[in-house]
Every structure is written in C-alpha cells, then in structure tokens.
Design a protein around this motif. Structure first.
Motif, PDB file in Angstrom:
ATOM      1  N   VAL A   1      43.592  53.188  49.164  1.00  0.00           N
ATOM      2  CA  VAL A   1      42.608  52.186  49.598  1.00  0.00           C
ATOM      3  C   VAL A   1      43.292  50.898  50.057  1.00  0.00           C
ATOM      4  N   GLU A   2      42.543  50.115  50.815  1.00  0.00           N
ATOM      5  CA  GLU A   2      42.952  48.747  51.118  1.00  0.00           C
ATOM      6  C   GLU A   2      41.965  47.800  50.450  1.00  0.00           C
ATOM      7  N   LEU A   3      42.500  46.819  49.709  1.00  0.00           N
ATOM      8  CA  LEU A   3      41.662  45.827  49.037  1.00  0.00           C
ATOM      9  C   LEU A   3      42.363  44.476  49.139  1.00  0.00           C
ATOM     10  N   PRO A   4      41.610  43.381  48.978  1.00  0.00           N
ATOM     11  CA  PRO A   4      42.218  42.065  49.209  1.00  0.00           C
ATOM     12  C   PRO A   4      43.364  41.735  48.248  1.00  0.00           C
ATOM     13  N   ASP A   5      43.233  42.104  46.978  1.00  0.00           N
ATOM     14  CA  ASP A   5      44.263  41.705  46.014  1.00  0.00           C
ATOM     15  C   ASP A   5      44.127  42.520  44.734  1.00  0.00           C
ATOM     16  N   MET A   6      45.002  42.223  43.784  1.00  0.00           N
ATOM     17  CA  MET A   6      45.053  42.941  42.516  1.00  0.00           C
ATOM     18  C   MET A   6      43.757  42.784  41.719  1.00  0.00           C
ATOM     19  N   ASP A   7      43.137  41.625  41.781  1.00  0.00           N
ATOM     20  CA  ASP A   7      41.882  41.437  41.037  1.00  0.00           C
ATOM     21  C   ASP A   7      40.819  42.425  41.519  1.00  0.00           C
ATOM     22  N   HIS A   8      40.731  42.619  42.836  1.00  0.00           N
ATOM     23  CA  HIS A   8      39.785  43.590  43.376  1.00  0.00           C
ATOM     24  C   HIS A   8      40.202  45.013  43.007  1.00  0.00           C
ATOM     25  N   ALA A   9      41.503  45.271  42.995  1.00  0.00           N
ATOM     26  CA  ALA A   9      41.980  46.609  42.637  1.00  0.00           C
ATOM     27  C   ALA A   9      41.610  46.930  41.189  1.00  0.00           C
ATOM     28  N   ILE A  10      41.777  45.961  40.300  1.00  0.00           N
ATOM     29  CA  ILE A  10      41.436  46.179  38.887  1.00  0.00           C
ATOM     30  C   ILE A  10      39.926  46.370  38.741  1.00  0.00           C
ATOM     31  N   ALA A  11      39.153  45.552  39.461  1.00  0.00           N
ATOM     32  CA  ALA A  11      37.699  45.676  39.388  1.00  0.00           C
ATOM     33  C   ALA A  11      37.260  47.057  39.875  1.00  0.00           C
ATOM     34  N   ALA A  12      37.857  47.553  40.959  1.00  0.00           N
ATOM     35  CA  ALA A  12      37.504  48.863  41.496  1.00  0.00           C
ATOM     36  C   ALA A  12      37.885  49.960  40.501  1.00  0.00           C
ATOM     37  N   ALA A  13      39.082  49.888  39.957  1.00  0.00           N
ATOM     38  CA  ALA A  13      39.546  50.923  39.025  1.00  0.00           C
ATOM     39  C   ALA A  13      38.641  50.992  37.797  1.00  0.00           C
ATOM     40  N   ALA A  14      38.108  49.840  37.395  1.00  0.00           N
ATOM     41  CA  ALA A  14      37.257  49.796  36.202  1.00  0.00           C
ATOM     42  C   ALA A  14      35.909  50.466  36.437  1.00  0.00           C
TER      43      ALA A  14
END
Lengths: 415, 116
Positions: free
Chosen positions: B85-98
């Motif tokens: 995936v492409e996401l803006p940053d790590m915070d969004h990546a963590i939110a998505a993974a959760a």
C-alpha cells in the motif's frame, strides 16, 4: 548577562528543541539539521567573544544553521534529497513558508511535533529516550551515553539507527490525531521516565553528573507540558520526577556511598522542587479521568510525596503509603511494585507482616527480593535465615557498591 | 506518500477453523482496511497466501541451485498474506494495520528504492 559562553549555554539549553523543530519543519532533513545547529553553536563559541553577543542569540544561531543547511542542500543533487525527507503533515507543509520568522514568535506546534516524532511508539523506548534528549533538550551524545552507561560509540550508533528508522519508516513530524493523543502522550511520558530512571540506576561508582543528567528528562517533560499544559500524564510524571530528583544531593555520602532514604539529611533536599511537585500533584486536571499510565504516576507521586513531606523518617505515614501501593497494584501489577509494597507493610505493621507480604513474589535473577527478605528476617530475630538470604542476595548482586553494603549487613548479623 | 508492505502473521488453520460469524468479521475487517487505505492512499496489491506446507524455497548452495520443500524459516506463526500500500506516514500505517482482524500480527515494512 554579557558573558558570551554563559549566554550561549543558556540559549542552547532553552532553545535547542525549538530551533531544531523550526529547521526540521522547514527543511525536513533529520540527517543535516542536528549537525548544522551544532556547527552554528561552534561558530557562536568562536565569534561571540570577539564580536560581542548578538541582540537575539537564538535568531543568530538559527540564521547561521540555515546558511549551513542551504550550502549543503545546494551541494546535493535533487535525486538524493528526495528519499531522505522527513514526512510531515499536510497542514504543516502549507504554513512552512511563514514559520521561519524569529524564534521568539514561532508556531509552537512544531516543538510538539518534534516531541511526538522522537517518542513515537514505533521506536524502542531506549532509542526514543536518546533521540528526545538529543533533539528536544540538546543533550550531547557523550552525556546521553554516560546517562545510559554505554560507550559513546554505542550511543552514537543507537541515535543514527533511530534517525534512519524515523526517515525510512515515515514516522511523521506531526501531531497525532485526537483519538491517538492519549496513547502518544503516554509514550512521551514513558520515554522521559526511562531517561530519568537511567540517571539513578546504580553505576560502577559515584557519579553525581548522572543524577544531574536525569534532570534533562525533567526538561523534556516541561517542554511537552508547555505545549499541552493540562495533560494528567505529564503533570503526574513531573510531580513524581521532582519529588525523586529533589533528594539527589542527599543520596551520596561524602565518601560516595549510597545513603538510604531513612538516613538522608533532609535539609539537603531541594525543598523548592518538593513544593513545585506538591502543587503539580494538586492540579485540578488530575481529578479528571486519565489513562492507566497516568494513574500509575499519580499514585507513585503520592507515595513519593509521603516521603518528601514527612518531617523525619520515623514520622513517615506508612499506612497511607501501603494504601497507595494497594491502589497502584490495581493499575499495574508488577513484582517490583509488590516488593515495594511489602517493604511499606513491614514499616507499617512490622517485619512479620512484611515477610507475609513477600509470599508469592517472584523476581528471578534479582538480588532485591532476597535482600529485603534478609533485612526483614534480621529484624524478626532469625539470624540464620537472614544470613542465608544475604548470601543469596550477594550471589545475585552485580553492582559493587550494593554488594559491599550487603556483605557488611551479613557480617554484622548475629546468629 | 510512503510505500509499505504489510506482512500478516497468523496461526495456520485459524481462519478455516473459525465459526461462520468470525469468518464474516474477517471479511468485514479487510473491507474496512481497504476503505481506509483508499481514503488515505492507494492499495497497490494484496494476496492471501496458501499455507507454508505448500511452500518451496530456492537457494544457491556452494554455487549450485538448491530447491527444498517448505518455507525459508520455520516458525509457529506464518505469513498468511500481505498488502502492498501507499499511505502518507507511519501513523496512518499503524492505524490501517489496527483495522485488520485482531488475531493477526501485522509487520509494517517500509519499502526502499534501490538506484544503480
């Protein structure tokens, strides 16, 4: 105040995090900003004594650091630049033009962004602590290494790894969303407290400087609290740290030996810090609902307050301390907390009750449990049991000063 | 935008043995994940992977090709799927993974660009 070195020290101490956050917000180059600012400080040390201290020392450092950065960026190709840019939030990017005003009137959110980036949960707490002390408080790598009792090269490598992860993993220079904020502030608090306790971990010898360096963890909390003034976790942690830090001068004898709390000269405690800690602990925000981490700090701070405010060791309100430990165990049940509670029980109700409270606690590999048991057995008159518990503690103890203390206690224990 | 690969670890057979409503909750979670990623970035590709007892590992040993049955590392958890995936940053990546099913452990790996 026209002493150039004094002005420079004070400016670095008070403005480092702010200058770093301004430069990072604008140039987004974690690999260059720290060095550029370091170069600017060196240049100030060279030029200010000869040319005089500038009217606005922080602005002078900012301008000098910016020039270094611009020179470096010109020397690079655009291709290289792209991959190493720090990720920032969209809002921040739009205003990036105007935040380069003088550092007196900056958008303070940049400083909060810097703190949140350094203490991000995707970094190990050790890495986050080191990074926050370096970038927010401006502690040198040399001093951070000393605080954490590792060689300077090890600490330099740890900082480099942390910065690489921030950039590569896209840990943002950004304030988290409202729903994530409580967890993220907890992470900041845990990061600061780890650095603080490192300063009080037993080293290989007396090292007063490490206790002073623990004070830089307090600065980290103060910086964050200035951005978020009513956060329970920060208020409670600041109170806890101040209570503990206020005793630093009384912790070591003139010979450099550890002095136990009960034997400390209470006139050598920093009573101004105790007063500040008390007022933080009375803050109305601590009556609001809070995270478990914050509640844990409140209860630990209350326990520290009982010690700090008792007129003498004998007049300590041990039953209230036991009550606070009982509540603390409901928030966070760790063997170390149960051990501390057992010690408080022994003071409140006697050695037998303390020994009963030790039942069922398991701290494998630690000398603390047998050391406490030995002390309580001594008090209850069981010399043989005490000596064998001291032997067990001595065998497990890895710190020279503490082991010497335990050996002395064992040898004085009558049969 | 940053590009991340999410490696999903879960216990083999976990999904097949789950009750129908639990299986449905997995589908719902994956749909919510895709919606979140579409809102904040791009989903480049994804797949659920067959169990590691169907895996084949190719290596070179002493200069010769070696083909063996099984995954390259034997673990209790296995990689059961991935998202690119492409996401803006790590915070969004963590939110998505959760958002993904709670039975998963999700390893977030940023991708890098190798240039000659």
């Amino acid at each position: 105040m026209t002493d150039p070195a004094g002005v420079l020290d004070a400016t670095v101490r008070e403005q480092w995090g702010r200058l770093t956050s301004l430069l990072l917000g604008h140039y987004r180059r974690l690999d260059l900003v720290e060095d550029a600012l370091g170069d600017a400080v060196e240049a100030a040390a060279r030029h200010w004594p000869a040319r005089g201290v500038p009217d606005n020392p922080a602005a002078w450092l900012l301008t000098t650091a910016r020039r270094r950065l611009v020179d470096q960026l010109r020397a690079e190709s655009m291709a290289r630049r792209k991959g190493v840019l720090l990720v920032t939030d969209a809002e921040r990017r739009q205003e990036s033009g105007r935040v380069m005003a003088d550092p007196g009137g900056v958008v303070d959110d940049d400083l909060l962004r810097l703190v949140m980036m350094c203490a991000h949960p995707a970094l190990s707490r050790e890495a986050a602590s080191a990074l926050a002390l370096r970038l927010v408080v401006g502690v040198s790598t040399h001093d951070i290494a000393r605080l954490f009792l590792v060689p300077e090269t090890t600490m330099a490598a740890r900082l480099t790894r942390a910065k690489k992860k921030v950039v590569t993993a896209g840990i943002p220079f950004a304030v988290p969303s409202v729903e994530d904020l409580p967890d993220r502030l907890d992470a900041v608090a845990q990061t600061a407290y780890l650095a603080f306790t490192a300063g009080y971990a037993p080293g290989s010898g007396p090292d007063l400087l490490r206790a002073e360096l623990a004070g830089s963890a307090i600065s980290l909390v103060r910086v964050t609290l200035a951005q978020r003034p009513d956060e329970p976790v920060l208020l409670a942690l600041l109170a806890l740290m101040l209570f503990q830090h206020s005793r630093r001068d009384a912790r070591l004898s003139e010979a450099g030996e550890l002095v136990l709390l009960a034997d400390q000269d209470r006139t050598r405690w920093h009573h101004d810090e105790i007063a500040e800690a008390r007022s933080q602990l009375d803050h109305s925000s601590l009556l609001r609902p809070m995270t478990a981490t914050a509640a844990g700090y409140v209860l630990q701070a209350r326990i520290a307050a009982e010690h700090a405010l008792a007129p003498s060791a004998a007049e300590t309100a041990w039953p209230r301390i036991v009550a606070s430990y009982d509540l603390l165990l409901q928030v966070t049940s760790s063997p170390a907390t149960r051990l501390a509670r057992a010690v408080a029980v022994s003071e409140a109700e006697g050695a037998e009750a303390g020994l009963a409270a030790l039942e069922g606690i398991s701290l494998p590999g630690s000398h603390r449990l047998p050391a406490v048991r030995a002390e309580l057995l001594t008090r209850s008159g069981d010399g043989d049991g005490a000596r064998s518990a001291y032997d067990e503690a001595i065998a497990l103890c890895r710190n020279d000063a503490e082991r010497a203390y335990l050996v002395g206690r064992r040898d004085r224990t009558a049969g | 935008m940053k590009r991340y690969v999410f490696l999903i670890a879960y216990e083999p057979g976990g999904f097949e043995q789950a009750a129908a409503e639990v299986q449905q909750s997995y589908f719902t979670a994956h749909e919510a994940f895709s919606t979140y990623v579409a809102e904040h970035g791009n989903e480049l590709s994804s797949a659920a992977l067959a169990d590691t007892d169907t895996a084949t590992t190719v290596r070179h040993l002493d200069g010769a090709k070696s083909v063996t049955d099984g995954p390259f590392v034997e673990t209790v958890e296995m990689i059961g799927g991935y998202y690119d995936v492409e996401l803006p940053d790590m915070d969004h990546a963590i939110a998505a993974a959760a958002i993904l099913p709670p039975a998963y452990a999700v390893e977030i790996r940023p991708t890098i660009t190798i240039t000659a």
